[in-house]
Every structure is written in C-alpha cells, then in structure tokens.
Scaffold this active site. Structure first.
Site, PDB file in Angstrom:
ATOM      1  N   LYS A  57      16.655 -55.155  48.156  1.00 14.63           N
ATOM      2  CA  LYS A  57      17.403 -53.898  48.006  1.00 14.63           C
ATOM      3  C   LYS A  57      17.920 -53.649  46.588  1.00 14.63           C
ATOM      4  O   LYS A  57      18.811 -52.839  46.386  1.00 14.63           O
ATOM      5  CB  LYS A  57      18.607 -53.818  48.970  1.00 14.63           C
ATOM      6  CG  LYS A  57      18.243 -53.984  50.402  1.00 14.63           C
ATOM      7  CD  LYS A  57      17.764 -52.679  50.973  1.00 14.63           C
ATOM      8  CE  LYS A  57      17.080 -52.882  52.268  1.00 14.63           C
ATOM      9  NZ  LYS A  57      15.799 -52.242  52.373  1.00 14.63           N
ATOM     10  N   THR A  58      17.396 -54.400  45.632  1.00  8.31           N
ATOM     11  CA  THR A  58      17.919 -54.223  44.275  1.00  8.31           C
ATOM     12  C   THR A  58      16.924 -53.531  43.345  1.00  8.31           C
ATOM     13  O   THR A  58      17.228 -53.310  42.172  1.00  8.31           O
ATOM     14  CB  THR A  58      18.271 -55.598  43.658  1.00  8.31           C
ATOM     15  OG1 THR A  58      17.085 -56.405  43.673  1.00  8.31           O
ATOM     16  CG2 THR A  58      19.384 -56.290  44.409  1.00  8.31           C
ATOM     17  N   GLY A  59      15.719 -53.234  43.838  1.00 15.61           N
ATOM     18  CA  GLY A  59      14.701 -52.601  42.994  1.00 15.61           C
ATOM     19  C   GLY A  59      13.548 -53.541  42.692  1.00 15.61           C
ATOM     20  O   GLY A  59      12.763 -53.299  41.767  1.00 15.61           O
ATOM     21  N   LYS A 262      11.362 -47.037  50.165  1.00 12.98           N
ATOM     22  CA  LYS A 262      11.983 -47.460  48.903  1.00 12.98           C
ATOM     23  C   LYS A 262      12.474 -46.238  48.146  1.00 12.98           C
ATOM     24  O   LYS A 262      11.674 -45.346  47.831  1.00 12.98           O
ATOM     25  CB  LYS A 262      10.975 -48.210  48.024  1.00 12.98           C
ATOM     26  CG  LYS A 262      10.365 -49.406  48.689  1.00 12.98           C
ATOM     27  CD  LYS A 262      11.344 -50.567  48.766  1.00 12.98           C
ATOM     28  CE  LYS A 262      10.784 -51.681  49.632  1.00 12.98           C
ATOM     29  NZ  LYS A 262      11.744 -52.732  49.894  1.00 12.98           N
TER      30      LYS A 262
END
Ligand code: A3P
Length: 311
Positions: A57-59, A262
């Site tokens: 979930k951070t990229g 995403k």
C-alpha cells in the site's frame, strides 16, 4: 563403510541435528565448496541485485513498473499464484529452493550486465525475510517505501470496505482495528532489515513523493543503483488526470496506468479519524524518525509534518 539410501540418510541426519531442518540458503558463489559441487550450467548472475521489500500500500507496484521501464533493469517473470510478486523469502516458497527462485529470472546473456530486480511487498513485515535475503543476496540493494501510517491504514480500510458485504461508515475503531497488527510490525521489521543489510545498501523512499514527483524519485533511485545509463523519467512519465496518478507515457501521447486496484479514488479521511490516527501513531512516528536519523536517511516530508503536530 556402510551408508543408507539418501532419504533414510537425510532422516537420520535431521533426527541428529533437528535445528538444521530449516534451511538458510547461501549464495553458492560466496563459498568455494558450494560452488564446486554446483552445476557448471548455473550462475549466480541469475539472482536479483535489487529487492523492493514493501510494505504493501505504499506504491510498490508503481515503483516496480517504473523500474521496469529502464532499459538496463529486468524484473522477474510473473508468478501464476502471486502475479508480479515471487514471495520467495517470506513464506513456503523458500523451501522450494534457490533453483526455483532462479527460474523467475531470465538466463543471463554473456554480453550485457543484467540487473535483475524483484518486489514482494510482504518481505517488509516478515520475521524471516531479512535474514534469508541477506544470506542469499548479501550484496543486493534494498528499497523500502514509507508513507504516513494513517494513510496506509486508510488505504487498507478502503480494501475492506470494497470487499465487505455490509456498507460500514468510516468509523475510527474499524479504521484502526484492521491495521493495528500490521503497523506494529511495520516498526519492528524495518529494524530487522536494518540489522542484516549494510546501511549503504538500503534506500528509504518517501511514498508521498513517489506519488507526486515520481521522476525525481527515479533520479534518486538510479543514483542509488549506480546505473551509468541515467534515464530521464520526466520524459517517459505523464500525469493522467483521469486516473489522478502518474503513468507510463506511450508513443502517440497515450498513457498506461496501473490497474483499478492501485490508485483508487476515495474521499479524504474525516477529521475525527485523522486526529485519532495521528495520536495513535505518534510514538511510532517519533521512533521512526530517530531510527532514520541513526541510519543517516532523510526524513520523509509526511514524517516531518507529523512531528510538527506532536510538539
Ligand atoms: P491506493 O490504492 O490506496 O490509492 P502498493 O502497490 O504498494 O500496494 O501501493 C498501492 C498504492 O500506490 C496506491 O494506494 C496509491 O496511493 C499508490 N501509488 C503511488 N503512485 C502510484 C501510481 N503512479 N499509480 C497508482 N498508484 C500509485
């Protein structure tokens, strides 16, 4: 001299040395005895030189896509079960051995200096991945991305919201209950990798910057990887207003963005939840800032902001 058939011999051996049942694969090229008994066909160049360890979930998927756009970098082949992630060091795949892992990377060509990488976002919160990765790939570079844990919690909350049958209103307890465990691990396991990886091999990226200024982040990443062929990502990424994120720029001006899961669109967090989570993560954020300071890593902008609010 008497011996047993291989399987029985192994059973006997492990009954005498039970602690050795759990393997710790090492780079066969680091130890002459291992190299000598390894097949001549095999090469340690078929291992990745870079791991993106997460957390989720951070990229991490965006970074994986951007790295794959570089002509000198090659990602792993996709997995049938876990898509772009191999998930070797964290779970049961590890017991499939290093040949299994190597099959996810192309056979290196003799001419080019292949630079393989993989990302498995749950290496970050695994208790075993750091030690295992350091044993097999002692020289590999490691990238981790950090975002505000409150935003990460909210992103998780949105996944839960989409999959749950009942529509729940955004309440503080729900927002946190799903993520408390993940976030306490979030702290501990950053440390785990630090224990096993020399500081110069570890890069901490600001996930907020990756979202808003990915081309500048990619400059930093290329420098960290000591690539000689520096690509200008300002020219090959474009902001897609419909998606609301930076995407790969294709010929003819079209963009190729990450899939629906995403970079989702959802309303901003309400102020009550924001305040609660800020307080909830306060001590974690203070600890994180101390840790980054000790590592000589710059503080992400979101962390500076959080620290201002804790005064
Ligand atoms: P959200 O879907 O909650 O917005 P990961 O791939 O590590 O699971 O991270 C997913 C997150 O990456 C997304 O979370 C989104 O905020 C972030 N992200 C950063 N840059 C992105 C990009 N260029 N395209 C899509 N998502 C991006």
């Amino acid at each position: 001299l008497q011996t047993l058939p291989p399987v029985q011999l192994a059973q006997k051996y492990f009954s005498l040395f039970p602690s050795e049942k759990d393997p710790l694969w090492q780079d066969p090229c680091e130890d002459k005895r291992h190299k000598d008994i390894w097949s001549k066909e095999k090469t340690c160049d078929r291992f990745p030189k870079l791991l993106i360890i997460g957390p989720q979930k951070t990229g991490t998927t965006a970074l994986y896509l951007f790295l794959g756009m570089h002509p000198d970098l090659t990602s792993n082949y996709p997995s049938k079960e876990t898509f772009e992630e191999i998930q070797f060091f964290n779970g049961h795949n590890y017991h499939r051995g290093i040949d299994w892992y190597m099959e996810y990377f192309p056979l290196p060509s003799n001419t080019s200096s292949d630079y393989y990488f993989e990302k498995s976002a749950n290496y970050f919160d695994s208790e075993v991945a750091a030690q295992r990765a350091a044993a097999l790939l002692p020289k590999a570079k490691i990238i981790t991305i950090l975002i505000n844990p409150a935003d990460r919690a909210y992103s998780w909350y949105q996944v839960g919201d989409q999959h749950s049958e009942s529509v729940l209103s955004i309440s503080v307890p729900r927002c946190t209950s799903k993520t408390t465990g993940a976030l306490s691990l979030h702290m501990g396991n950053t440390l785990t990798f630090i224990l096993f990886v020399p500081p110069a091999q570890l890069l901490v990226l600001d996930g907020q910057m990756l979202k808003t200024e990915p081309a500048s982040v990619m400059d930093k990443v290329q420098k960290f990887l000591s690539l000689t062929n520096i690509i200008n990502y300002h020219k090959i990424l474009a902001f897609d207003p419909k998606k609301g994120f930076w995407c790969q720029l294709l010929e003819g001006g079209k963009t190729k963005c990450l899939g629906k899961s995403k970079g989702r669109r959802y309303p901003d967090m309400n102020t009550e939840s924001q305040a609660f989570l800020r307080e909830y993560y306060r001590d974690h954020n203070i600890e994180l800032s101390k840790l980054l300071y000790r590592m000589g890593q710059p503080l992400p902008s979101w962390l500076r902001e959080e620290l201002v609010h804790t005064r």
